[in-house]
Design an enzyme around this catalytic site. Structure first.
Site, PDB file in Angstrom:
ATOM      1  N   TYR A  62      -3.232   1.065  -5.496  1.00  0.00           N
ATOM      2  CA  TYR A  62      -2.793   0.310  -6.676  1.00  0.00           C
ATOM      3  C   TYR A  62      -2.544  -1.141  -6.253  1.00  0.00           C
ATOM      4  O   TYR A  62      -1.737  -1.406  -5.372  1.00  0.00           O
ATOM      5  CB  TYR A  62      -1.521   0.979  -7.215  1.00  0.00           C
ATOM      6  CG  TYR A  62      -0.832   0.316  -8.384  1.00  0.00           C
ATOM      7  CD1 TYR A  62      -1.466  -0.587  -9.222  1.00  0.00           C
ATOM      8  CD2 TYR A  62       0.507   0.625  -8.659  1.00  0.00           C
ATOM      9  CE1 TYR A  62      -0.795  -1.161 -10.293  1.00  0.00           C
ATOM     10  CE2 TYR A  62       1.180   0.060  -9.730  1.00  0.00           C
ATOM     11  CZ  TYR A  62       0.524  -0.837 -10.543  1.00  0.00           C
ATOM     12  OH  TYR A  62       1.198  -1.408 -11.597  1.00  0.00           O
ATOM     13  N   LYS A  77      -6.708   1.424  -8.631  1.00  0.00           N
ATOM     14  CA  LYS A  77      -6.171   0.856  -9.862  1.00  0.00           C
ATOM     15  C   LYS A  77      -5.978  -0.641  -9.648  1.00  0.00           C
ATOM     16  O   LYS A  77      -5.223  -1.069  -8.784  1.00  0.00           O
ATOM     17  CB  LYS A  77      -4.819   1.509 -10.201  1.00  0.00           C
ATOM     18  CG  LYS A  77      -4.126   0.892 -11.415  1.00  0.00           C
ATOM     19  CD  LYS A  77      -2.792   1.586 -11.684  1.00  0.00           C
ATOM     20  CE  LYS A  77      -2.005   0.870 -12.780  1.00  0.00           C
ATOM     21  NZ  LYS A  77      -0.598   1.389 -12.860  1.00  0.00           N
TER      22      LYS A  77
END
Lengths: 295, 295, 295, 295
Positions: A138, A167
């Site tokens: 992420y 992400k």
């Protein structure tokens, strides 16, 4: 490692607190999760940025992880945010999530002191070695203070076994292009920037990580479906329709605005933890007006 | 509120860990503090950025606060960094510090979600109401993720009773000018950016908050004394002499570089906590070379 | 190459236009130059950013260069800004300046398309080869769109014969530190950022390139003298006294604010050329108030 | 004002120079324009950033404008870049373009001194009052030094009669969203950032202003057609195929890279004007390799 083919709308529930703000409100958390699943969201992601993970102590964190997993009860995949400032506690959380049935964990390299690429890499590889479920890397410099280049991200995905998904929340579509190029379009990319939802799908993102389904799940899902069907005109119309809400929740901070929106929808999930404050009156009215146009 | 006239070199000890990295090494902490006081530093500031405060759990934090205060034993003022992500725990730490004899506390508005000016203001006022000792407001967006404008800072100092000092670490000298202007040059300003030491004194800073005295206390003190005496030529020469070290410790991260430097000086204060890693070999050699030129 | 030991206050006259804005007002230019010299400024720099050089056609540029040089008539050194978007015209201007008696030229690598380091380097070396007088390299990314690193600047000064002086206008004092380090403090550094005047002298700048003497020459000169004498307290007091004006002229743009200030001082130097507009009424009142406090 | 419904691929020819770099090579310019029209481009835009407009003197500028317009000879619309640092000369160029048959002009608020919103607004309105053909407002802070907010742009389009189109080159897709929102999706938006081509079409841009058709017109046109047809999968595939070239020409500067590419295609359009230099050998080989994969 288990396989996981995550696609579509990955929904981020807030973490509800009791009235005095001191305790986790597990029942409302359960209710929020059920609403998200019932509305058709493809996965649930507790303890993300939206879930105020950073503001919970370890006991509370465990409680939310456990409750979320038992509530979902394998109806959809669950991806648990296990980020912590120290590698040691991130590993503890990752193991806890796996032990309680998480399908995957999400890892943001939170920092106080800036991390070198070597330090980031080893943070991921240490966590990966400690568990057997997939990791979603992420990148969100605005909250974590650490910005990972597409080159570094691609290298981690290539070399660290469990890291299989990315992400991206910088809001810079060129990062997605670069990631796609670096992996011959093979890294599964998930968009974490709400106002980039349309273009991220255009660029090939397979999922949208978002707190918006707490308030407008049908619009989020329809945008995904239009993009999946390759119907650009329809996707564009759906996007511009929901864009004011996506902009509002980004600007005001997700826990603050989503909790205010839930109250407007008749669900009391409390307010964020101090120093975060509840949305003020004027902004709450603006949010109500936006929600009104979307019904 | 007690009066505190803090000036000069405010020294930041690292937090030493035992070999396995698991436990606080209180005896080495005591030794480091004694060295700093013996070298002539004007105040001690445990649990700052340098002290890896953000990487300690609450029990460890309490242990370091208590040991630091008892070790100094009122030889010089002690200012304890009590920053935490939640207001509640920042207050708990501030009270703990006061109860154990701190002369002041330092507060950085650490954030995950960005804080609004209203949230920052109330974070400070809530902490201030909970204690009776002075607060040094600390602005360091690079580590905290929150940047306070000089206007906001001046307002907090003017309106919140216990907030009486400002530590500026943006490295932007215009911030100090602006703060001076907004208070008719009455807010006591402390510089937290090492490579700005010379110019901050030129602009009127009364103190330099620095981890450098762990390695080169005499040079730090002589720079302060030259500036205090208004001897610009001497101050400039002393500054350029120590600048390579100041640049090195900024660039490499203070806990990482200072701990490596202490090892080079024969003191084992351990290494930083993961995900921070020990300084690598090549950089350690560069540090040794810089230190050699300063002896 | 002729030697030039430039120090102190290098004053930048504006370029006055006639009422309709169409013609150069040479007589007022002459008057402005005389005022600057009479007030004690150490050098005159026509056709800089302040002189709206970029807004003149070639004929006008030549006219201003010629008039400035003849007006000064060797009373103090003259450094002529010869920057132009094309290397060819920059060379033409440099030769013109030399032919008419300039002591040095100042060169900013103005750009439309970003220049690579190779292109910047060769731009300087081509100009240097075309003339015999010294060049002041000028770094000001805010107006030129090109930012030269201290490393590149130091290399150009080291390798290109006529480039002997550096004017730094980024406002980042660390650039001056770096330049000083890269040349063992031997490159003559000139500060072009007005609100950095105090600290640039502290860091070792030998001159201050400024348009402020059009309005407050005595204060500018006294600041330089205090810094030269190493009297830090006096320099600081003088700096904070004039700082509001220095901030005002930076923020509002030099041609705009200096021309408004000259009008307030009873000298009609016209207004800047469109699209630049005259300072508006509210801002002119603010400027008048600032000037009032400095009399 | 004449109506103009501009859509699709708006192609930017370079300005070819003769071997010695001194003269405009009008015949090659004519050839380039014919190639672009023959390949199917929907409009021609001479004297843009790609056309090195900023590096031409007035006589040369007039020559290129005249030749371009006569060469196109109304086969497709022509939009002429008339930007200049002074409002006066921008107006002169705008009138010249109109007099010679331009369908529209493109205006970038080039600056040396930063322009206020008032100055930008009046620059546009003065030019608009001087002509009767439509104006495309052009925002490109990277080359012009001035960044116009979507709010300012929308106000100019709303209030200034002839300004009817907007070319956005910041590369920030959120600017297009905001412009669309501010005008209820009625302002015709043109994308000037090559690596944003796919997403700009997704967001609703009606045209792509690009120099790429000098090298790969078929791929550019097919991307537009796929987007127009709403075929997202096809558009994405076409985009990723040409992305390496789009990235390359952005990074290396358009005149530099396009002229090198033309040479590789067997067309001698000369090299850019100093201080811009020809693409070096290593980069030229990289460009050749990219072009090879696209044949």
């Amino acid at each position: 490692m288990t396989e996981l083919n995550l696609k579509g709308i990955i929904a981020y529930p807030v973490t509800p607190f009791s009235a005095c703000g001191e305790r986790i409100d597990g029942d409302t958390l359960g209710l929020l999760i059920d609403r998200l699943i019932d509305s058709g969201c493809h996965a649930i992601a507790p303890l993300g940025s939206t879930g105020e993970s950073a503001y919970l102590n370890d006991k509370e964190w465990d409680e939310v992880a456990e409750r979320s997993l038992s509530q979902v009860n394998r109806r959809v995949p669950v991806i648990v945010g296990i980020s912590d400032l120290t590698t040691q506690n991130a590993i503890r959380r990752a193991r806890f999530a796996q032990a309680h049935g998480a399908d995957a964990v999400m890892v943001l390299p939170v920092s106080y002191w800036k991390l070198s690429e070597r330090e980031i890499y080893r943070h991921y590889s240490r966590i990966a070695q400690a568990i057997d479920i997939p990791i979603m890397l992420y990148n969100n410099p605005a909250t974590s203070g650490v910005d990972m280049s597409p080159e570094l991200i691609a290298r981690i995905v290539r070399e660290v076994d469990n890291v299989t998904m990315v992400k991206e929340s910088t809001g810079d579509i060129q990062r997605m292009h670069r990631l796609a190029q670096l992996s011959d379009r093979r890294i599964p990319m998930y968009n974490g920037s709400n106002p980039l939802a349309l273009e991220a799908f255009a660029a090939g993102a397979v999922g949208w990580c978002t707190a918006a389904p707490n308030l407008i799940p049908a619009l989020n899902l329809r945008l995904y479906e239009a993009a999946l069907a390759g119907d650009l005109q329809q996707a564009r119309d759906l996007f511009y329709r929901q864009l004011p809400l996506l902009q509002f929740i980004l600007k005001g901070g997700l826990p603050t605005t989503i909790k205010a929106g839930l109250t407007l929808c008749g669900i009391d999930a409390g307010v964020p933890r101090l120093p975060l404050e509840a949305l003020d009156e004027a902004e709450t009215e603006r949010l109500a007006a936006i929600l009104d146009t979307l019904r």
